[in-house]
Write an enzyme that holds these catalytic residues in place. Structure first.
Site, PDB file in Angstrom:
ATOM      1  N   GLN A  11       7.738  -0.522  30.568  1.00  0.00           N
ATOM      2  CA  GLN A  11       7.212  -1.542  31.475  1.00  0.00           C
ATOM      3  C   GLN A  11       7.138  -2.919  30.812  1.00  0.00           C
ATOM      4  O   GLN A  11       7.499  -3.924  31.424  1.00  0.00           O
ATOM      5  CB  GLN A  11       5.814  -1.140  31.952  1.00  0.00           C
ATOM      6  CG  GLN A  11       5.774   0.096  32.817  1.00  0.00           C
ATOM      7  CD  GLN A  11       4.395   0.302  33.405  1.00  0.00           C
ATOM      8  OE1 GLN A  11       4.003  -0.387  34.336  1.00  0.00           O
ATOM      9  NE2 GLN A  11       3.640   1.245  32.843  1.00  0.00           N
ATOM     10  N   ASP A  37      16.236   4.561  17.847  1.00  0.00           N
ATOM     11  CA  ASP A  37      15.468   5.738  18.243  1.00  0.00           C
ATOM     12  C   ASP A  37      14.336   5.911  17.232  1.00  0.00           C
ATOM     13  O   ASP A  37      14.573   6.217  16.062  1.00  0.00           O
ATOM     14  CB  ASP A  37      16.378   6.968  18.250  1.00  0.00           C
ATOM     15  CG  ASP A  37      15.680   8.232  18.747  1.00  0.00           C
ATOM     16  OD1 ASP A  37      14.434   8.230  18.844  1.00  0.00           O
ATOM     17  OD2 ASP A  37      16.384   9.218  19.032  1.00  0.00           O
ATOM     18  N   ALA A  61       7.297   3.441  22.564  1.00  0.00           N
ATOM     19  CA  ALA A  61       6.248   4.373  22.157  1.00  0.00           C
ATOM     20  C   ALA A  61       6.420   5.704  22.862  1.00  0.00           C
ATOM     21  O   ALA A  61       7.091   5.802  23.890  1.00  0.00           O
ATOM     22  CB  ALA A  61       4.861   3.794  22.472  1.00  0.00           C
ATOM     23  N   TYR A  62       5.784   6.717  22.299  1.00  0.00           N
ATOM     24  CA  TYR A  62       5.621   8.013  22.953  1.00  0.00           C
ATOM     25  C   TYR A  62       4.346   7.887  23.786  1.00  0.00           C
ATOM     26  O   TYR A  62       3.249   7.732  23.242  1.00  0.00           O
ATOM     27  CB  TYR A  62       5.481   9.107  21.901  1.00  0.00           C
ATOM     28  CG  TYR A  62       5.316  10.511  22.451  1.00  0.00           C
ATOM     29  CD1 TYR A  62       6.338  11.441  22.345  1.00  0.00           C
ATOM     30  CD2 TYR A  62       4.123  10.915  23.047  1.00  0.00           C
ATOM     31  CE1 TYR A  62       6.194  12.739  22.820  1.00  0.00           C
ATOM     32  CE2 TYR A  62       3.961  12.194  23.535  1.00  0.00           C
ATOM     33  CZ  TYR A  62       4.999  13.105  23.421  1.00  0.00           C
ATOM     34  OH  TYR A  62       4.829  14.381  23.900  1.00  0.00           O
ATOM     35  N   THR A  63       4.477   7.933  25.109  1.00  0.00           N
ATOM     36  CA  THR A  63       3.335   7.636  25.980  1.00  0.00           C
ATOM     37  C   THR A  63       2.913   8.811  26.862  1.00  0.00           C
ATOM     38  O   THR A  63       2.049   8.642  27.731  1.00  0.00           O
ATOM     39  CB  THR A  63       3.655   6.434  26.882  1.00  0.00           C
ATOM     40  OG1 THR A  63       4.824   6.719  27.658  1.00  0.00           O
ATOM     41  CG2 THR A  63       3.888   5.181  26.055  1.00  0.00           C
ATOM     42  N   ASP A 103      -6.074   1.166  24.301  1.00  0.00           N
ATOM     43  CA  ASP A 103      -7.508   1.422  24.374  1.00  0.00           C
ATOM     44  C   ASP A 103      -7.868   2.824  23.890  1.00  0.00           C
ATOM     45  O   ASP A 103      -9.028   3.094  23.554  1.00  0.00           O
ATOM     46  CB  ASP A 103      -7.989   1.248  25.816  1.00  0.00           C
ATOM     47  CG  ASP A 103      -7.204   2.105  26.801  1.00  0.00           C
ATOM     48  OD1 ASP A 103      -5.961   2.027  26.794  1.00  0.00           O
ATOM     49  OD2 ASP A 103      -7.815   2.853  27.581  1.00  0.00           O
ATOM     50  N   TYR A 126      -2.502  11.389  21.253  1.00  0.00           N
ATOM     51  CA  TYR A 126      -1.869  10.095  21.567  1.00  0.00           C
ATOM     52  C   TYR A 126      -2.647   8.948  20.926  1.00  0.00           C
ATOM     53  O   TYR A 126      -2.067   8.087  20.246  1.00  0.00           O
ATOM     54  CB  TYR A 126      -1.789   9.912  23.075  1.00  0.00           C
ATOM     55  CG  TYR A 126      -1.397   8.513  23.488  1.00  0.00           C
ATOM     56  CD1 TYR A 126      -0.099   8.044  23.307  1.00  0.00           C
ATOM     57  CD2 TYR A 126      -2.345   7.650  24.046  1.00  0.00           C
ATOM     58  CE1 TYR A 126       0.250   6.754  23.664  1.00  0.00           C
ATOM     59  CE2 TYR A 126      -1.998   6.362  24.415  1.00  0.00           C
ATOM     60  CZ  TYR A 126      -0.706   5.912  24.227  1.00  0.00           C
ATOM     61  OH  TYR A 126      -0.356   4.633  24.588  1.00  0.00           O
ATOM     62  N   LYS A 130      -1.374   6.401  17.916  1.00  0.00           N
ATOM     63  CA  LYS A 130      -1.295   4.952  18.089  1.00  0.00           C
ATOM     64  C   LYS A 130      -2.143   4.229  17.037  1.00  0.00           C
ATOM     65  O   LYS A 130      -1.749   3.159  16.540  1.00  0.00           O
ATOM     66  CB  LYS A 130      -1.741   4.563  19.490  1.00  0.00           C
ATOM     67  CG  LYS A 130      -0.773   4.988  20.590  1.00  0.00           C
ATOM     68  CD  LYS A 130       0.588   4.294  20.479  1.00  0.00           C
ATOM     69  CE  LYS A 130       0.517   2.838  20.841  1.00  0.00           C
ATOM     70  NZ  LYS A 130       1.856   2.177  20.776  1.00  0.00           N
ATOM     71  N   TRP A 151      -4.468   0.496  30.785  1.00  0.00           N
ATOM     72  CA  TRP A 151      -4.250   0.697  32.226  1.00  0.00           C
ATOM     73  C   TRP A 151      -3.075  -0.159  32.727  1.00  0.00           C
ATOM     74  O   TRP A 151      -3.191  -0.917  33.698  1.00  0.00           O
ATOM     75  CB  TRP A 151      -5.524   0.380  33.001  1.00  0.00           C
ATOM     76  CG  TRP A 151      -6.671   1.306  32.749  1.00  0.00           C
ATOM     77  CD1 TRP A 151      -6.894   2.050  31.632  1.00  0.00           C
ATOM     78  CD2 TRP A 151      -7.773   1.578  33.638  1.00  0.00           C
ATOM     79  NE1 TRP A 151      -8.059   2.768  31.766  1.00  0.00           N
ATOM     80  CE2 TRP A 151      -8.627   2.493  32.981  1.00  0.00           C
ATOM     81  CE3 TRP A 151      -8.103   1.116  34.901  1.00  0.00           C
ATOM     82  CZ2 TRP A 151      -9.795   2.977  33.557  1.00  0.00           C
ATOM     83  CZ3 TRP A 151      -9.285   1.595  35.470  1.00  0.00           C
ATOM     84  CH2 TRP A 151     -10.109   2.514  34.810  1.00  0.00           C
TER      85      TRP A 151
END
Length: 300
Positions: A11, A37, A61-63, A103, A126, A130, A151
């Site tokens: 995004q 990668d 990122a791995y989300t 967050d 997660y 991070k 968010w």
């Protein structure tokens, strides 16, 4: 000024590409798999060097928050080791890195908005991955901005706004958690803030460190959902009733923080930029999605 963004399909990357097209004197290049990668660190330095950045934006990122509970090694490989390699690549080229964090590095037990000096205590794989990424970035490149956000939604990718609109097209009522609070944050606003901060970094006028960057104002998830759907109804789009439920009524593998509110005062003071009210930004995204922008936007 050339910004090289990791994570072509994310995004923030998509929002930065769009914002860069409208900004004078700025070129935004997004690089992703297979050229870069994060799970394959050997690809990172070569791909970033080939793009010849003035500033690197580490957005990949791995989300998959819940899936990370079953794939901790992969989550840490991408979000910690990979993020560190991105920062290291920028450092080798002598350029700053802007890294996106979350967050979820907090446990959510504070009864006010989190500030940058608050103790971190992630409750999920997660969040832990991070946080490890923040530490790796800071260690690898002294010229860094670590931006914690929350968010995130936009016209691009998968996100809460698109999910609510899609569900409302098929249901009369949607159950949404009401006991988790945070700052809905548009990736379009994040992109604008990054361009603003990048200009200061490029001039050597910004201090390295951790900053919170989130939408102005707060909401719980059900209130966020109501605003999305009420806006949609006004614009002729789908609408459904929202029913408040508790976190315990919607169990997930990963534990979510009950309070994700972030104070962005430090970022505002440092860069003279403040996000619009989250309601205003949400309305702008809903309007675009209902207009079919980008194409097939509501299918995610």
């Amino acid at each position: 000024m050339r910004l090289v963004v990791t994570g072509r399909d994310g995004q923030v990357a998509a929002s930065l590409l769009e914002a860069g097209q409208a900004a004078a004197g700025v070129e935004v290049i997004a690089i992703g798999r297979p050229q870069l990668d994060l799970a394959r660190p050997d690809t990172v330095i070569e791909a970033i060097a080939a793009a010849k950045p003035d500033i690197v934006v580490s957005a990949a990122a791995y989300t998959a928050v819940d899936q990370a509970e079953d794939e901790p090694d992969l989550a840490f490989a991408v979000n910690a080791v990979g993020a560190g390699k991105v920062a290291q690549a920028a450092s080798r080229l002598g350029v700053p890195v802007i890294h996106l964090s979350t967050d979820y590095v907090f446990d959510g037990t504070k009864d006010a908005a989190y500030v940058e000096t608050d103790a971190t205590a992630p409750r999920s794989v997660y969040g832990a991955s991070k946080l490890a990424g923040e530490q790796a970035v800071a260690s690898a490149n002294p010229h860094h901005l670590i931006l914690r956000t929350a968010w995130v939604y936009s016209p691009f990718g998968k996100n809460f706004v698109k999910t609510m609109l899609r569900l409302a097209a098929d249901r009369d009522e949607i159950a949404v958690v009401a006991d988790q609070w945070g700052n809905p944050t548009s990736a379009l606003d994040i992109a604008d803030a990054i361009l603003h901060a990048a200009a200061r970094l490029h001039e050597g006028a910004a201090a390295s460190g951790i900053y919170h960057l989130a939408g102005t104002g707060e909401a719980n998830w059900s209130g966020f959902a109501r605003h999305i759907l009420d806006t949609s109804r006004v614009l002729g789009g789908p609408w459904a009733r929202v029913r408040d439920i508790a976190t315990m009524d919607y169990p997930t593998k990963a534990r979510r923080p009950g309070n994700s509110r972030l104070s962005s005062a430090k970022f505002t003071a440092a860069f003279g930029w403040n996000a619009p009210d989250w309601r205003q930004s949400t309305e702008a995204v809903v309007r675009r999605l209902l207009a079919g922008e980008p194409k097939q936007a509501l299918t995610a």
